[in-house]
Design an enzyme around this catalytic site. Structure first.
Site, PDB file in Angstrom:
ATOM      1  N   CYS A 178      36.843  46.886  56.836  1.00  0.00           N
ATOM      2  CA  CYS A 178      36.740  46.038  55.652  1.00  0.00           C
ATOM      3  C   CYS A 178      38.040  45.304  55.337  1.00  0.00           C
ATOM      4  O   CYS A 178      38.014  44.188  54.808  1.00  0.00           O
ATOM      5  CB  CYS A 178      36.278  46.852  54.454  1.00  0.00           C
ATOM      6  SG  CYS A 178      37.283  48.305  54.089  1.00  0.00           S
ATOM      7  N   HIS A 197      38.921  44.115  48.151  1.00  0.00           N
ATOM      8  CA  HIS A 197      40.248  44.193  48.744  1.00  0.00           C
ATOM      9  C   HIS A 197      40.947  42.835  48.616  1.00  0.00           C
ATOM     10  O   HIS A 197      40.298  41.781  48.675  1.00  0.00           O
ATOM     11  CB  HIS A 197      40.164  44.532  50.231  1.00  0.00           C
ATOM     12  CG  HIS A 197      39.733  45.938  50.525  1.00  0.00           C
ATOM     13  ND1 HIS A 197      39.641  46.923  49.574  1.00  0.00           N
ATOM     14  CD2 HIS A 197      39.389  46.520  51.720  1.00  0.00           C
ATOM     15  CE1 HIS A 197      39.255  48.055  50.142  1.00  0.00           C
ATOM     16  NE2 HIS A 197      39.082  47.836  51.429  1.00  0.00           N
TER      17      HIS A 197
END
Length: 351
Positions: free
Chosen positions: A130, A255
């Protein structure tokens, strides 16, 4: 024309739940849909496209007749079951780290290297980490124009990157620190935050932790190694220089990364903005005078990678600095997996 049969393995987990929501939101390219999970979740019912589907316990026979299987399970589970699914006739798109760096397993981001999905000698396609996915679509577009040579990256990784336990831990800690005025004296946060079974090596509430993953060679973490190694493989740049530091921050989901990217040619920030504005899967939020730039709370739940603070380095005319945000449960996991599966679905429906 018969639509392919899809299996979602790990359908009741955090990412699996997002996968199911994406099946509702995206084009209907699937015929039969099967939901598969561990014995603990078997028997639960999930609604997908208006149909109630009973979750089946993972077993060899559940893959019979499956054309494409999307996996979101721990590495060891994928390592065991993905080859079994292939033996039963499925093509596997795997979101774990079990196969990412195997030479004969393609590591695919459709906006960057979609053609790699068609060369899968073991019947398995890997989905990147990710953190890598939160920046790689932007880098892919810039690389096509100027030729990427090196990266210096700092990540700001959400608690959900550690799974549901990460989310639960952060929320519990935030509730604990909200009860008392702490954060201005040595040790006061640790005194009020309980961390039983925490996936983090320090309190995350009111804090940042320069650690994500496990310890690897030379003091780097597994997350930092993934950023380096996966970027090289996806971009087809085996000698790409990458320096990464991964930091966990008190954000639930999405993120962020600061990126210093050096290219083989002189770059231009305005051209980079225009190029990225036209790139698939990218949204530009970049108006410094108006304080417009992406932040995690504005990007969460979005499919695109958002980029801002785009500027050419003052000390290197071949370098760009920018800030990116990407929802780590969507493009960082479920969405990219779904996009790969949809690429494969086209092959079945074109037969």
């Amino acid at each position: 024309m018969t639509k392919p049969t899809l299996a979602v393995v790990g359908a009741t987990g955090a990412v699996g739940t997002v996968m199911l929501s994406l099946l509702e939101e995206r084009a209907d390219v699937w015929g039969d849909i099967r939901l598969i999970a561990s014995a603990r979740s078997a028997g639960q019912v999930r609604s997908v496209r208006g149909r109630d589907i009973v979750v089946q316990e993972i077993a060899p026979e559940v893959f019979d007749g499956v054309d494409i299987a999307m996996f979101d399970v721990p590495d060891e589970v994928s390592a065991h079951w993905a080859p079994i699914a292939v033996e039963r006739g499925a093509i596997v798109v795997d979101n774990s780290g079990a196969f990412r760096m195997d030479d004969d397993i393609p590591l695919v981001v459709p906006e960057v290297n979609a053609a790699a999905a068609h060369d899968r000698p073991r019947g398995i396609i890997a989905n990147p980490n990710c953190t890598t996915l939160s920046m790689i679509v932007v880098l892919g577009a810039l690389h096509q124009r100027w030729g990427l040579e090196s990266l210096v990256v700092s990540s700001y990784q959400a608690a959900s990157g550690a799974g549901q336990i990460g989310i639960d831990t952060l929320r519990r800690q935030l509730a604990q620190v909200a009860r008392v005025p702490v954060g201005d004296k040595h040790g006061d946060v640790r005194a009020v935050v309980s961390t039983p079974d925490s996936p983090f090596p320090a309190p995350l509430a009111l804090n940042v932790i320069p650690w994500a993953g496990s310890l690897k060679d030379a003091g780097f973490t597994s997350e930092e190694d993934k950023v380096r190694n996966e970027s090289r493989k996806i971009m087809g740049l085996s000698n790409l220089k990458v320096a990464a530091t991964c930091v966990r921050v008190p954000v639930v989901t999405t993120h962020s990364l600061t990126v210093h990217a050096v290219f083989s040619e002189q770059v231009d920030a305005d051209e980079a903005r225009a190029l990225l504005a036209a790139a698939p899967g990218v949204s530009v939020m970049d108006d410094p005078a108006a304080k417009v730039f992406p932040t995690p709370i504005d990007v969460v739940g979005q499919d695109d990678t958002f980029v801002g603070r785009i500027r050419r380095s003052r000390d290197d005319e071949k370098a760009l600095d920018f800030f990116v945000c990407g929802d780590n449960l969507r493009k960082g996991a479920a969405l990219n997996t779904a996009q790969i599966a949809e690429l494969l679905a086209e092959q079945f429906t074109s037969k």
